[in-house]
Enzyme design. Sequence first.
Site, mmCIF file in Angstrom:
data_model
loop_
_atom_site.group_PDB
_atom_site.id
_atom_site.type_symbol
_atom_site.label_atom_id
_atom_site.label_comp_id
_atom_site.label_asym_id
_atom_site.label_seq_id
_atom_site.Cartn_x
_atom_site.Cartn_y
_atom_site.Cartn_z
ATOM 1 N N TYR A 4 -1.458 -0.317 10.678
ATOM 2 C CA TYR A 4 -1.540 -0.664 9.253
ATOM 3 C C TYR A 4 -0.286 -0.219 8.504
ATOM 4 O O TYR A 4 0.351 -1.024 7.812
ATOM 5 C CB TYR A 4 -2.779 -0.010 8.637
ATOM 6 C CG TYR A 4 -3.012 -0.357 7.184
ATOM 7 C CD1 TYR A 4 -3.514 -1.600 6.823
ATOM 8 C CD2 TYR A 4 -2.727 0.554 6.159
ATOM 9 C CE1 TYR A 4 -3.742 -1.927 5.484
ATOM 10 C CE2 TYR A 4 -2.946 0.234 4.820
ATOM 11 C CZ TYR A 4 -3.457 -1.000 4.490
ATOM 12 O OH TYR A 4 -3.674 -1.324 3.166
ATOM 13 N N SER A 22 0.839 -1.202 0.000
ATOM 14 C CA SER A 22 0.000 0.000 0.000
ATOM 15 C C SER A 22 0.870 1.245 0.000
ATOM 16 O O SER A 22 1.960 1.256 0.593
ATOM 17 C CB SER A 22 -0.880 -0.008 1.256
ATOM 18 O OG SER A 22 -1.475 1.246 1.430
HETATM 19 N N1 NAP Z 1 -8.755 -1.164 -0.687
HETATM 20 C C1 NAP Z 1 -7.739 -0.305 -0.711
HETATM 21 O O1 NAP Z 1 -7.919 0.912 -0.885
HETATM 22 C C2 NAP Z 1 -6.330 -0.816 -0.520
HETATM 23 C C3 NAP Z 1 -5.282 0.094 -0.673
HETATM 24 C C4 NAP Z 1 -3.978 -0.351 -0.500
HETATM 25 C C5 NAP Z 1 -3.747 -1.677 -0.204
HETATM 26 N N2 NAP Z 1 -4.779 -2.544 -0.067
HETATM 27 C C6 NAP Z 1 -4.465 -3.936 0.267
HETATM 28 O O2 NAP Z 1 -5.106 -4.809 -0.637
HETATM 29 C C7 NAP Z 1 -5.256 -6.096 -0.036
HETATM 30 C C8 NAP Z 1 -6.654 -6.611 -0.299
HETATM 31 O O3 NAP Z 1 -7.569 -5.793 0.403
HETATM 32 P P1 NAP Z 1 -8.996 -5.389 -0.163
HETATM 33 O O4 NAP Z 1 -8.992 -3.925 -0.304
HETATM 34 O O5 NAP Z 1 -9.370 -6.238 -1.315
HETATM 35 O O6 NAP Z 1 -9.881 -5.705 1.146
HETATM 36 P P2 NAP Z 1 -11.023 -6.758 1.458
HETATM 37 O O7 NAP Z 1 -12.123 -6.632 0.440
HETATM 38 O O8 NAP Z 1 -11.365 -6.545 2.883
HETATM 39 O O9 NAP Z 1 -10.317 -8.165 1.265
HETATM 40 C C9 NAP Z 1 -9.397 -8.643 2.207
HETATM 41 C C10 NAP Z 1 -9.329 -10.142 2.109
HETATM 42 O O10 NAP Z 1 -8.416 -10.581 3.123
HETATM 43 C C11 NAP Z 1 -9.014 -11.653 3.841
HETATM 44 N N3 NAP Z 1 -8.540 -11.760 5.206
HETATM 45 C C12 NAP Z 1 -8.622 -10.849 6.191
HETATM 46 N N4 NAP Z 1 -8.131 -11.371 7.331
HETATM 47 C C13 NAP Z 1 -7.729 -12.636 7.056
HETATM 48 C C14 NAP Z 1 -7.170 -13.690 7.821
HETATM 49 N N5 NAP Z 1 -6.935 -13.566 9.123
HETATM 50 N N6 NAP Z 1 -6.866 -14.858 7.196
HETATM 51 C C15 NAP Z 1 -7.126 -15.015 5.892
HETATM 52 N N7 NAP Z 1 -7.684 -14.066 5.110
HETATM 53 C C16 NAP Z 1 -7.986 -12.892 5.693
HETATM 54 C C17 NAP Z 1 -10.502 -11.314 3.814
HETATM 55 O O11 NAP Z 1 -11.238 -12.492 4.121
HETATM 56 P P3 NAP Z 1 -12.768 -12.426 4.601
HETATM 57 O O12 NAP Z 1 -13.562 -12.225 3.335
HETATM 58 O O13 NAP Z 1 -12.968 -13.761 5.224
HETATM 59 O O14 NAP Z 1 -12.879 -11.272 5.551
HETATM 60 C C18 NAP Z 1 -10.666 -10.832 2.386
HETATM 61 O O15 NAP Z 1 -10.817 -11.922 1.497
HETATM 62 C C19 NAP Z 1 -4.925 -5.896 1.442
HETATM 63 O O16 NAP Z 1 -3.615 -6.369 1.691
HETATM 64 C C20 NAP Z 1 -4.983 -4.382 1.619
HETATM 65 O O17 NAP Z 1 -4.153 -3.921 2.653
HETATM 66 C C21 NAP Z 1 -6.066 -2.138 -0.228
#
Ligand code: NAP
Length: 365
Positions: A216, A188
């Site tokens: 984070y 990120s």
């Molecule tokens: N969205 C943004 O703006 C953004 C920006 C920068 C970086 N990111 C990064 O992108 C990545 C994906 O995030 P996203 O935005 O797609 O969020 P998201 O929709 O919340 O997806 C996160 C995923 O991680 C899984 N997860 C969370 N805790 C876990 C655990 N203990 N064990 C196994 N799986 C787990 C969740 O599973 P469940 O469905 O079971 O909860 C979900 O499938 C993350 O690393 C995040 O930090 C996102």
Amino acid sequence: MGSSQKQGLGWMEWLRGWFYVVYEMLFQRIMASHLQNPLPLPPLNDITCIITGSTSGIGLEMAKQLAESGAHVVMAVRNAKSAFELIQKWQNEWSGLGAPLNVEVMELDLLSLKSVVRFAEAWNARSGPLHVLINNAGIFSIGEPQRFSKDGYEEHMQVNHLAPALLSILLFPSLIKGSPSRIVNVNSIMHCVGFVDTEDMNVVLGKRKYASVVGYSSSKLAQVMFSSILHRRLPAEAGINVVCVSPGIVHTNVARDLPRIVQAAYQLIPYFIFTAQEGSRSALFAATDDQVPEYCAALKADEWPVCAYISHECRPMNASEEAHNIETSQKVWEKTLEMIGLPLDAVEKLLEGEQVQCRYGLDGE
Ligand SMILES: NC(=O)c1ccc[n+]([C@@H]2O[C@H](COP(=O)([O-])OP(=O)(O)OC[C@H]3O[C@@H](n4cnc5c(N)ncnc54)[C@H](OP(=O)(O)O)[C@@H]3O)[C@@H](O)[C@H]2O)c1
């Protein structure tokens, strides 16, 4: 004054970090306007990818698109039921040439290091190649109180950095079989405002005040620093490339803990915020594009202190100034290995084909 700033990052660096975050949010769509959506992928029938956290957001998009391009996709998830339902839906919608999508589900809970060891042992026992590991799963528990895993680690640090680090190293035997292979870390831009204190990885000593943004951003910076040392320790002949990516600011479930009013604002600014499909492009690029191994090789040849970093616009970008601090990166490397229960020479032993014992192994806990 932010606590990262007080405890290590200089004022200018801290302000610059926030400038990068705001700049990405406001201008990402313009900067990425050259990219198609979805990102066109080459035929991937010969590759196997493990994607953590593929039941939601960016990970879900990646799993679907990689599978539709022919890859064997392993959804490494904590909610297997939800993953099976998704696969059923994708198979029903899939109009490919007769063959169903090649997707399977394996359970993995990153809040348990024992679960990580169990996953890696089950996968390695198949003795097959792994071409791409995408460490995508992550949490950002905005505004929530500080929480600790049952392994005793601050939850952002465990889910976003420690558990993916353990998974990456334990899967080395399979990544070596799949070589040339890649480890892609969905990082990120927030790493730019992070600071890692290896004496206080749990943020409990009172030197820094805990806030979810501290948890984070520190976890994301720790991931870049660890990946950089891993990249440096891997000989080119090993054929394992390590890449971090910024997906952009993306509308996913990661915002589920935001106050309602902020969530409403999120809905009102769709122009600025990427969809999950747009947010998946940088990681898909890092996982599949032919230019990426060349980029990694060039960084290695130059002895560049940071691993490859791909921006939300699918271009090489420079990680934060703090990420270039080799001394701290080395400390993060050592501290991480200690915390995940691996010996300091784990990577070298695995590259030699030797076994490595993890403290969180089934017999060891
Ligand atoms: N969205 C943004 O703006 C953004 C920006 C920068 C970086 N990111 C990064 O992108 C990545 C994906 O995030 P996203 O935005 O797609 O969020 P998201 O929709 O919340 O997806 C996160 C995923 O991680 C899984 N997860 C969370 N805790 C876990 C655990 N203990 N064990 C196994 N799986 C787990 C969740 O599973 P469940 O469905 O079971 O909860 C979900 O499938 C993350 O690393 C995040 O930090 C996102």
